[in-house]
Scaffold this active site. Sequence first.
Site, mmCIF file in Angstrom:
data_model
loop_
_atom_site.group_PDB
_atom_site.id
_atom_site.type_symbol
_atom_site.label_atom_id
_atom_site.label_comp_id
_atom_site.label_asym_id
_atom_site.label_seq_id
_atom_site.Cartn_x
_atom_site.Cartn_y
_atom_site.Cartn_z
ATOM 1 N N LEU A 18 0.820 -1.200 0.000
ATOM 2 C CA LEU A 18 0.000 0.000 0.000
ATOM 3 C C LEU A 18 0.856 1.253 0.000
ATOM 4 C CD1 LEU A 18 -2.777 1.312 0.070
ATOM 5 C CD2 LEU A 18 -2.755 1.110 2.566
ATOM 6 N N LYS A 19 1.946 1.236 0.744
ATOM 7 C CA LYS A 19 2.852 2.389 0.783
ATOM 8 C C LYS A 19 3.321 2.744 -0.624
ATOM 9 C CE LYS A 19 7.647 3.463 2.027
ATOM 10 N NZ LYS A 19 7.483 4.838 2.503
ATOM 11 N N LYS A 121 -1.671 12.039 17.482
ATOM 12 C CA LYS A 121 -1.528 10.623 17.821
ATOM 13 C C LYS A 121 -2.868 9.993 18.216
ATOM 14 C CE LYS A 121 2.933 10.736 17.251
ATOM 15 N NZ LYS A 121 3.917 10.572 18.312
ATOM 16 N N ASP A 665 10.411 21.351 32.826
ATOM 17 C CA ASP A 665 11.268 20.650 33.791
ATOM 18 C C ASP A 665 12.387 19.867 33.108
ATOM 19 O OD1 ASP A 665 9.845 21.582 35.954
ATOM 20 O OD2 ASP A 665 8.600 19.787 36.154
ATOM 21 N N HIS A 703 4.991 17.215 6.408
ATOM 22 C CA HIS A 703 4.200 16.061 6.008
ATOM 23 C C HIS A 703 3.293 16.379 4.827
ATOM 24 C CE1 HIS A 703 5.444 14.961 10.102
ATOM 25 N NE2 HIS A 703 5.459 13.745 9.621
#
Length: 763
Positions: A18-19, A121, A665, A703
């Site tokens: 598919l890629k 995500k 932090d 992207h």
Amino acid sequence: MVTTHNLGFPRIGAKRELKFALENYWKGQSSRDELKALGTQLRERHWKDQARLDFAPVGDFAFYDQVLDMSFTLGNLPERVRDFHGNVLDNYFRVARGRSAEGADDHAACCGGVAAGEMTKWFDTNYHYIVPEFDANTQFKLDPTRFIEQLAQARALGVKAKPVIIGPVTYLWLGKAKDDSDKLALLPRILPAYAALLDHFTAQGVEWVQIDEPALVTELDAKWRDAFVTAYDALSARRVRVLLATYFGQLQDNLDLACKLPVDGLHIDAINAREEITEVIKRLPDASVLSVGAINGRNIWKTDLNAALDWLEPLHASLGDRLWIAPSCSLLHTPVDLNSEQKVDAEIKSWLAFALQKLDELTVLAGALNHGRASVADALAANAAAIESRRNSSRVHSPAVKAAIAKIDAALGKRVSAYAQRAGKQSALLGLPAFPTTTIGSFPQTGEIRHARSQFKSGELDAADYKAAMEREITRAVKEQEALGLDVLVHGEAERNDMVEYFGEQLDGYAFSQFGWVQSYGSRCVKPPILFGDISRPKAMTVEWTKYAQSQTAKPMKGMLTGPVTILNWSFVRDDQSRSVSCHQLALAIREEVLDLEKAGVRVIQIDEAALREGLPLRQSQWGEYLQWAVESFRITANGVQDETQIHTHMCYSEFNDIIASIADMDADVITIETSRSDMELLDAFDDFKYPNQIGPGVYDIHSPNIPTQEHIVNLMKKAAERIPAERLWVNPDCGLKTRAWEEVIPALTNMVAAARTLRQAG
């Protein structure tokens, strides 16, 4: 008899078919019909692979992303693409990546591209989805075409199909309102589309539909809980049976809610929530099915089948035909077939199970439950031997590494001086202008680079010739950056196959697959390394490449490393010790590399922590423990250097606003983050939180093939300067450039450097 089913299957193909088909289509090198035909072939193959199950998923295949598929099914298109009159698939790719195929018949109608949809995500995984967009005027109009076509294909093949859809509440929960409207106000508008879709399934002769509602494993306020009641009451008149699927975590305070919804079955992730099953059984209606996710759908270790049967057999005795078994979640997050692997160490291979092997495990469990353990005795014995081999292997445990972990103390994570003192020393040493420009690390991985790497791995190219080839590529990257006028350069990472795999290959405690690819987003696939044992660094990993790059320029050269949290989160991690211990092992190993870079004269070192946020537990009440050891691991890695050494970190494509205090932090001198797709939305955190150090908000969405204009970049940076003092701002892309082509990168970075100069002139 226990029923077996699957929640979803990897869609990319065992050889990433598919890629390659997608990328050929986008380049104009193949037709739309050829791409669709490949999709048809993959679905057919994957259904045949799942033929042993009682139900196979339909609708889990996507040409880019299942959430984007749901947006198109519901007719929820961003306003900027609604007037597109070309093919639906091309409009789909415009939302996904900003444009569709080069040379497509309707490409002129694309007007050179549009803003791609925001990407973030999928819960706490490394899979990215295209965020649904809403506003007060959003309307929904069902388009069931993809399901009608796929169900017809499945029926022709004799597949017992179970359509898979994202539920209405989770769909709204995943999306973003682009104005000040309330997403939940859209619930009455979206439910008729869902009801009509369920009616279509009934008309197609579907018996069961899987509705995914993973939002139920998160912390929900009263409004969202009420939304579940409203939604499923409205859909209760359906004639098709519904399996409500939850995964990735525990239901906790949503357990009673989930059990009382008017559905016909409930799926529980027994890898994460096994202790909740007893309570779920008590509260489920007597006729309801309980689906148990007994196989880990997100990791690649073999299931201890005998141990699983020890707790499944009493369930089966109690529930009988009402018990279904499945993987814990979609197998989208695992590679396809372990049998493709010919080079994995035989002992380690015996410990593993990819997607097809997980289905084998499922059928063994079903055989034992339906016909007794004796009926599958050989399979259980082989499994027990593999489990015992891994448990007792001397390759897994290192006394030296455990001793080093025991010596960790607070001093390892402290810089010599506070940021205010370090910043002055670094400024004097580096002599950078206002709005300094840099990139995130990688440059295009050209065909020449991949060919040289392939030849080296196959033995056609010896080490000296491979080194020479990579040095030529590094020299090219350095010269291109100098010509562009960038201020802090990178070596381009020509020698790296992947930002995690590259490091894993050089660390003890890791193993690697040849074909263990999983989808990250769209056509982007990653091959996570397999963390099987205690981690240590035998030798320097990046120093020589970085020294060579620095020898090619007088400008500052960034050393490029991947941080311990990201290496951990983007690996298949061992499940026999806590993630925090594995992360501390990685921190000590990468710390050694940082110190060696500094000894080599490298004064800017970037330690990427792109995956920091995705490791967060799904419930905010559990964040504290994770953030404590994750931040501590980064500080152990980064903070052994002198004041003059500038430490950068990078994070991308996640929501960071709610953990900005923890990011502070980390005490990196400079942080670069993704902001272009969200139009600087991530910087809203700085309205209330005064971030103390320097920051580079990404201004080039790498992207998308779209080239940002100078004006666009200037405007984004002006937005950033409204929240962060200009003297602490950097100008950089969102992420590394390895997936882009040089002909895209050069004009984009030219505009970026020009924008920085404009900003400097504006004072």
